[in-house]
Design a protein around this motif. Structure first.
Motif, PDB file in Angstrom:
ATOM      1  N   TYR A 179       0.829  -1.209   0.000  1.00 34.35           N
ATOM      2  CA  TYR A 179       0.000   0.000   0.000  1.00 34.35           C
ATOM      3  C   TYR A 179       0.866   1.262   0.000  1.00 34.35           C
ATOM      4  N   GLU A 180       1.892   1.289   0.849  1.00 33.08           N
ATOM      5  CA  GLU A 180       2.775   2.459   0.909  1.00 33.08           C
ATOM      6  C   GLU A 180       3.449   2.711  -0.433  1.00 33.08           C
ATOM      7  N   GLU A 181       3.846   1.643  -1.122  1.00 32.02           N
ATOM      8  CA  GLU A 181       4.447   1.790  -2.458  1.00 32.02           C
ATOM      9  C   GLU A 181       3.455   2.418  -3.431  1.00 32.02           C
ATOM     10  N   GLN A 182       2.214   1.936  -3.400  1.00 35.17           N
ATOM     11  CA  GLN A 182       1.210   2.424  -4.338  1.00 35.17           C
ATOM     12  C   GLN A 182       0.799   3.870  -4.043  1.00 35.17           C
ATOM     13  N   ILE A 183       0.689   4.226  -2.767  1.00 37.00           N
ATOM     14  CA  ILE A 183       0.296   5.599  -2.448  1.00 37.00           C
ATOM     15  C   ILE A 183       1.425   6.567  -2.779  1.00 37.00           C
ATOM     16  N   ASP A 184       2.679   6.138  -2.636  1.00 33.88           N
ATOM     17  CA  ASP A 184       3.806   6.990  -3.022  1.00 33.88           C
ATOM     18  C   ASP A 184       3.822   7.219  -4.530  1.00 33.88           C
ATOM     19  N   LEU A 185       3.540   6.167  -5.296  1.00 30.20           N
ATOM     20  CA  LEU A 185       3.457   6.315  -6.759  1.00 30.20           C
ATOM     21  C   LEU A 185       2.316   7.262  -7.130  1.00 30.20           C
ATOM     22  N   PHE A 186       1.217   7.123  -6.437  1.00 35.68           N
ATOM     23  CA  PHE A 186       0.051   7.973  -6.688  1.00 35.68           C
ATOM     24  C   PHE A 186       0.380   9.439  -6.415  1.00 35.68           C
ATOM     25  N   LYS A 187       1.003   9.718  -5.279  1.00 38.87           N
ATOM     26  CA  LYS A 187       1.354  11.091  -4.929  1.00 38.87           C
ATOM     27  C   LYS A 187       2.318  11.684  -5.941  1.00 38.87           C
TER      28      LYS A 187
END
Length: 318
Positions: free
Chosen positions: A120-128
């Motif tokens: 999840y942290e990886e995906q939210i960082d990519l999103f940001k």
């Protein structure tokens, strides 16, 4: 102990002792009561809770975002403010364009599964990163719908026009301070289905007496542990800023709650907070050279002498 801090701590105790167990849309579960009011004397100090650290920078940047009428999280991310990320991220992962790993119910799963949380942290960082660096992506997936700022500054009318509620109420405070119509509403039933999150703080009203400006907020839904300390400080700050522009002193902030609830996964954290001795609340300093609230930037707003207890972390229910 400041009466301003006591007002909030009494709310925590009240709901712990009297709250009824209820289900909620997040699936977390709550202890809930209906109808509660707190009063904060803004002459006494600035009501930023001291029994845990509250990140004031996030409060001031979010309020400026509201005042600007902005509804895209890009401005917030540019100020390292992540408090609205989850709602925009939810819109992205539920879209047909998202092809990454399954993020269904990411709020609860990230708390319960360490391996999933890393994903999840990886995906939210990519999103940001895409919100900050890809203008087309930001326009599409950084938008939260017609949330607070849009309603404050561009309320839609039936004839296709818009009303700048915030500007009009400030003008009215200056010209007709005894008016009983000094109201700004964020609750537009027509827009609710298209908002990432319907407004929790739905309506606020100003009152002028003895050259002092007071504000009362009605909040339909109140996350007592995480949200309410932010809301108290945010509307206290808004009252200070408008009083500053209108040449008034500050009076009270009155906070009226509808569904006041404690999430069941916040109870231990609240007990920790209640075990702490409150400290002296801070003071607020605004840039005196700014004459309109629409010209304030984050750097024009400063909290001094804030020495709270450490942060108490808790999961956000999305």
């Amino acid at each position: 102990m400041s009466s301003n801090e006591t007002a909030y701590l009494d709310l925590l105790k009240h709901v712990l002792e009297n709250g009824i167990k209820k289900e909620d849309r997040t699936g977390t579960g709550t202890l809930s009561t209906f109808g509660y009011q707190m009063r904060f004397n803004l002459q006494e100090n600035f009501p930023l809770i001291t029994t845990k650290r509250i990140p004031f920078r996030l409060i001031s940047s979010e309020l400026i975002w509201f005042i600007k009428g902005d509804t895209n999280i890009k401005f917030l991310l540019e100020h390292n403010n992540n408090i609205w990320n989850e709602w925009a991220f939810k819109k992205w992962i539920e879209s047909s364009e998202y092809t990454g790993p399954d993020m269904t119910n990411f709020g609860l799963r990230s708390q319960q599964d360490e391996q999933f949380n890393r994903l999840y942290e990886e995906q939210i960082d990519l999103f940001k990163s895409r919100i900050l660096n890809d203008a087309d992506f930001s326009r599409k997936y950084g938008e939260l719908g017609n949330v607070y700022g849009k309603q404050w500054r561009e309320w839609k009318t039936s004839n296709g026009n818009t009303i700048d509620q915030l500007k009009e109420v400030i003008d009215s405070i200056k010209k007709n301070p005894d008016s009983r119509r000094l109201i700004v509403s964020a609750w537009s039933p027509e827009d609710i289905p298209n908002m990432a999150l319907p407004p929790c703080h739905t309506l606020f009203q100003f009152y002028v007496a003895d050259n002092k400006l007071s504000c009362q907020l009605y909040q339909r839904s109140a996350d007592i542990f995480l949200g309410i300390p932010f809301n108290i400080a945010s509307y206290a700050l808004l009252t200070h800023m408008i009083a500053h522009e209108c040449g008034l002193e500050v009076g009270e902030f009155i906070h009226t709650l509808g569904d006041a609830h404690i999430y069941l996964n916040h109870i231990d954290q609240i007990k920790t907070q209640l075990s702490r001795e409150p400290k002296q609340m801070p003071t607020l300093h605004l840039n005196k050279n700014i004459t309109s609230i629409f010209d304030f930037e984050v750097s024009d707003i400063e909290i001094q002498d804030y020495n709270p207890h450490p942060t108490i972390k808790a999961p956000v229910a999305v």
